[in-house]
Design a protein around this motif. Structure first.
Motif, PDB file in Angstrom:
ATOM      1  N   UNK A 217       0.829  -1.201   0.000  1.00  0.00           N
ATOM      2  CA  UNK A 217       0.000   0.000   0.000  1.00  0.00           C
ATOM      3  C   UNK A 217       0.869   1.258   0.000  1.00  0.00           C
ATOM      4  N   UNK A 218       1.983   1.214   0.714  1.00  0.00           N
ATOM      5  CA  UNK A 218       2.876   2.370   0.749  1.00  0.00           C
ATOM      6  C   UNK A 218       3.502   2.617  -0.621  1.00  0.00           C
ATOM      7  N   UNK A 219       3.798   1.544  -1.347  1.00  0.00           N
ATOM      8  CA  UNK A 219       4.303   1.697  -2.716  1.00  0.00           C
ATOM      9  C   UNK A 219       3.273   2.402  -3.585  1.00  0.00           C
ATOM     10  N   UNK A 220       2.007   1.995  -3.450  1.00  0.00           N
ATOM     11  CA  UNK A 220       0.933   2.648  -4.205  1.00  0.00           C
ATOM     12  C   UNK A 220       0.809   4.113  -3.812  1.00  0.00           C
ATOM     13  N   UNK A 221       0.972   4.417  -2.516  1.00  0.00           N
ATOM     14  CA  UNK A 221       0.882   5.804  -2.063  1.00  0.00           C
ATOM     15  C   UNK A 221       2.001   6.655  -2.657  1.00  0.00           C
ATOM     16  N   UNK A 222       3.201   6.095  -2.740  1.00  0.00           N
ATOM     17  CA  UNK A 222       4.319   6.840  -3.328  1.00  0.00           C
ATOM     18  C   UNK A 222       4.025   7.165  -4.790  1.00  0.00           C
TER      19      UNK A 222
END
Length: 249
Positions: A217-222
């Motif tokens: 999810x953090x990758x998607x947020x970046x």
């Protein structure tokens, strides 16, 4: 006295909402702990995010493109100097009605009609443009130089010729500038709409949180932050360039 009233209203609102400093600090502590689960981001999931990111971009682009066309039509119908009072009142009412309905509500209705996918997202964003762009362009059309319209009509020009040769040339810079600004907004909205059924990178973010894959999810947020920031910078550059060229003319 106004300060006392403001403080009283603030205190009353905090009591009604149950907002306290204890809950604030507790939430911040949990948030920091939760944020720790996102590190390090899953960079190996980056290739999986390319297609959803492109989908979100396309949804925003198509929604803005078709929304701008619809907005121009509504703006012409809502202008006092082009439409009769009845048509103008109806167009203004529809523009105001659309502006009062959030895009996410429109999407939910469209998902019920068309099913999940990108199409409901495109239609929702296109309709969402009408409330904003339609009103802005209608106000600008009402302020254009009336001598141009009168000149075209005096030599026998019909309404379509007045619009093509008298109105559009005066508002094209505004159309481009406002459309680019709306595209910025639609990029962000495409992420939100994707999480509730339109697909794209918003769906990937929602799916990752739902599966407790916080690093993914953090990758998607970046990627979302990079996409939004890049789009805003590009839009700002283009709008500034358009304004500078208009000033030189």
């Amino acid at each position: 006295m106004p300060l006392v009233v403001l403080l009283a209203l603030t205190e009353g609102a905090a009591i009604v909402c149950g907002a306290t400093f204890d809950k604030l600090f507790e939430g911040l502590t949990r948030g920091i702990a939760f944020f720790g689960h996102m590190f390090p981001p899953r960079w190996d999931a980056f290739p999986e995010m390319i297609e959803p990111t492109f989908t979100s971009f396309v949804i925003a682009f198509l929604g803005t493109f078709f929304g701008a066309i619809l907005s121009i039509i509504f703006a012409l119908l809502a202008s006092r100097n082009l439409a009769n009072p009845v048509v103008r009142s109806i167009a203004r009412f529809l523009i105001g009605l659309e502006r009062s309905v959030p895009e996410i509500v429109i999407l939910i209705l469209l998902v019920a009609a068309f099913g999940l996918g990108a199409m409901p997202g495109v239609v929702a964003l296109a309709l969402g443009c009408i409330g904003m762009l339609g009103k802005l362009l209608a106000d600008i059309i009402e302020e254009i130089d009336p001598l141009v319209i009168d000149s075209i009509e005096s030599v026998g020009g019909n309404k379509l010729q007045v619009i093509i040769f008298g109105v559009l040339p005066q508002i094209i810079p505004n159309i481009i500038s406002y459309t680019l600004f709306r595209f910025e907004i639609n990029i962000r909205l495409s992420v939100l709409l994707g999480a509730v059924g339109a697909g794209g990178i918003g769906y990937e973010l929602d799916y990752s949180f739902g599966m407790l894959q916080y690093d993914r999810a953090f990758t998607a947020m970046i990627i979302i932050i990079a996409m939004v920031f890049g789009t805003e910078q590009l839009s700002y550059y283009l709008r500034r360039k358009i304004k500078m060229e208009g000033a030189l003319k």
